[in-house]
Design an enzyme around this catalytic site. Structure first.
Site, short mmCIF file in Angstrom:
data_model
loop_
_atom_site.label_atom_id
_atom_site.label_comp_id
_atom_site.label_asym_id
_atom_site.label_seq_id
_atom_site.Cartn_x
_atom_site.Cartn_y
_atom_site.Cartn_z
N TYR A 1 -6.72 55.10 48.49
CA TYR A 1 -5.18 55.63 47.89
C TYR A 1 -5.48 57.20 47.39
CZ TYR A 1 -3.04 51.49 48.90
OH TYR A 1 -2.50 50.41 49.42
N ASN B 1 -9.58 50.48 51.55
CA ASN B 1 -8.62 50.82 51.28
C ASN B 1 -8.55 51.98 50.31
OD1 ASN B 1 -7.52 48.38 52.21
ND2 ASN B 1 -6.91 47.39 50.04
N HIS C 1 -5.55 37.34 48.63
CA HIS C 1 -4.86 38.86 48.25
C HIS C 1 -4.22 38.37 46.94
CE1 HIS C 1 -3.35 42.87 49.42
NE2 HIS C 1 -3.10 42.56 48.27
N GLU D 1 -5.88 49.65 54.24
CA GLU D 1 -4.79 49.99 53.44
C GLU D 1 -4.61 51.65 53.37
OE1 GLU D 1 -3.72 48.10 49.67
OE2 GLU D 1 -4.18 46.17 50.61
N ARG E 1 -1.81 42.92 59.45
CA ARG E 1 -2.70 42.56 58.28
C ARG E 1 -1.88 41.61 57.31
NH1 ARG E 1 -5.16 45.06 53.17
NH2 ARG E 1 -6.31 43.31 52.41
N GLU F 1 -9.93 43.83 47.80
CA GLU F 1 -9.86 44.49 46.53
C GLU F 1 -10.53 43.61 45.45
OE1 GLU F 1 -6.44 46.39 45.77
OE2 GLU F 1 -6.32 47.60 47.54
O1 IFM Z 1 0.37 46.97 46.64
C1 IFM Z 1 -1.12 47.17 46.70
C2 IFM Z 1 -1.78 46.07 47.47
O2 IFM Z 1 -1.53 44.71 47.01
C3 IFM Z 1 -3.26 46.24 47.03
N1 IFM Z 1 -3.99 47.67 47.24
C4 IFM Z 1 -3.04 48.55 46.74
C5 IFM Z 1 -1.65 48.48 46.93
C6 IFM Z 1 -0.68 49.60 46.12
O3 IFM Z 1 -0.97 49.50 44.60
#
Ligand code: IFM
Length: 462
Positions: free
Chosen positions: A298, A296, A123, A366, A79, A168
């Site tokens: 985290y 995505n 992005h 992600e 990606r 995002e």
């Molecule tokens: O580095 C970023 C990415 O560009 C977008 N999503 C979160 C990642 C980590 O912060």
């Protein structure tokens, strides 16, 4: 032996992800125009250590080496994102053939090595002239985006099958126009909400553009989402969690997956905006069916009520919705300070599945963590915390698929250490270490681990 199989579906795809401004460098080459991140990162005080993406990982010149790394890793898909100002330096008007030629070479190199490109069209590197004309606050930017996507698809659509319109939109709108933590660094109320809307409208217009040109293209959007819960059952905490869910998820998932704005949006942001930016027909465009949703993930959001502080409209769209996130003092955190909760990914996927009957197939576009990686005396970079993080999150994906969520693939963030936006180069997310002095790439132990996972999976299913 398939000891690294992890219980994922047979046709599951493995990938790695990056983004243009974070790795390419070469910001003045081959006619590339300035983006909002060039301007922002060159403004004193905006990024840690004054870091910029001017050189980054020099991927623009070293892409062949990076493609070879991916081939060695064995990923099915990569990606990448296109830099809009490389393709169309002013954000409108003629394409820059030299910029397109770079992506042409990159896509061909990937295909030659058996890696399928998945292309993100936005992005975060908005051409600066478009920001000067209003940026994502204004509808015209969504239309210009669709034109640029038409150019990109015409150039690469014969070889790229998977397209992600926008990455995002929460970050581009709320961090960009409300908290000011990201480019363009503005602190506004209405502007941030209008930006969120125009990013989703841009997504819908771009998707239409690609569909008009190709029947076989797969088109989706990537949202960064969190499972949201209240720390207690008391009504104040539960209502606070509803507001957190509104901002982090529903503001984006409801328009895209259900073609509506959540009712709480009107009551929460009525004091900030009259919603005049929402025009008849927009939600049908933003909410048109997509082929997949990129997720995505985290960390989760665990919320308790907090007093509203101010009537400042910027705060009202950002960090003053009357709640705060709680992280236990004994919880593991990444180098970003983010709590580690792999099961949160399963919960998030279940929430999507249970909330949206029309949920399309999902790709985790992600997931990964920052660690304080160092090169040992023997030249190796050992990152057991990252390996554990990735393994547990992949297991959470397997659990979600066992519970009925249709997850088709997983992209690790990131292939390379890179420019982590306002945090500069200090935060390392890569499974490949980058020595920024020499641009040497050193695969970390997590790279070898991921290579085994992918290899075992492919062997087991072949
Ligand atoms: O580095 C970023 C990415 O560009 C977008 N999503 C979160 C990642 C980590 O912060």
């Amino acid at each position: 032996m398939d000891q690294h199989r992890l219980g994922l579906p047979a046709d599951f795809e493995f990938g790695v992800a990056t983004a243009s401004y974070q790795i390419e460098g070469a910001v003045h080459e081959d006619g590339r125009g300035p983006s909002i991140w060039d301007t922002f990162s060159h403004t004193p005080g905006r990024t840690a250590n004054g870091d910029t993406g001017d050189e980054a990982c020099d991927h623009y010149h070293r892409y062949a080496e990076d493609v070879a790394l991916m081939a060695d890793l064995g990923v099915d898909s990569y990606r990448l994102s296109l830099a809009w100002p490389r393709v169309q330096p002013d954000g409108k008007g003629p394409a820059e053939p030299r910029g397109l030629a770079f992506y042409d070479r990159l896509v061909d190199a990937l295909l030659e090595r058996g890696v399928q490109p998945a292309v993100t069209l936005y992005h975060w590197d908005l051409p600066q002239p478009l920001e000067d004309a209003g940026g994502w606050r204004v509808r015209d930017t969504a239309e210009r985006f669709a034109d640029y996507v038409g150019i990109a698809h015409e150039a690469l659509g014969d070889r790229v099958g998977r397209w992600i319109t926008v990455n995002e939109p929460f970050c581009s709108s709320i961090l960009g126009y409300a908290t000011g933590r990201h480019a363009p660094g503005s602190r506004e109320g209405e502007g941030a909400l209008a930006a969120a809307h125009h990013l989703l409208l841009g997504h819908g217009l771009a998707a239409q553009r690609i569909r008009d040109a190709s029947e076989r293209a797969q088109v989706g959007i990537t949202l960064n989402l969190q499972p949201v819960s209240a720390v207690s059952d008391c009504p104040q905490d539960r209502e606070a969690a509803d507001r957190a869910l509104l901002l982090s998820n529903l503001l984006f998932t409801d328009p895209v997956l259900a073609g509506r704005y959540p009712p709480l949006a009107r009551s929460t942001w009525g004091p900030v905006t009259d919603f005049a930016w929402l025009t008849d027909g927009d939600l049908a465009i933003a909410g048109a069916p997509i082929d997949f949703l990129g997720v995505n993930y985290y960390f989760p959001s665990r919320v308790r009520a907090a007093p509203f502080r101010e009537a400042d409209p910027a705060l009202r769209t950002a960090d003053d919705l009357g709640y705060e996130d709680v992280v236990g003092s004994d919880e593991e955190r990444t180098a970003m300070g983010w709590p580690v909760d792999a099961d949160g990914l399963r919960r998030l996927l279940r929430w999507l599945h249970d909330t949206y009957p029309q949920l399309p197939p999902v790709y985790i576009t992600e997931n990964g963590r920052a660690c304080d990686d160092v090169v040992a005396a023997n030249g190796h970079v050992h990152d057991p915390d990252r390996m554990r993080y990735l393994e547990n999150h992949l297991r959470a994906v397997a659990d979600a698929t066992a519970e009925g969520v249709d997850v088709r693939g997983y992209y690790c963030w990131s292939l390379l250490d890179n420019f982590e936006w306002a945090e500069g180069y200090a935060k390392r997310f890569g499974i490949v270490y980058v020595d920024y002095e020499t641009q040497q790439r050193i695969p970390k132990s997590s790279f070898e681990w991921y290579q085994r996972v992918i290899g075992d999976h492919h062997r087991a299913v072949s």
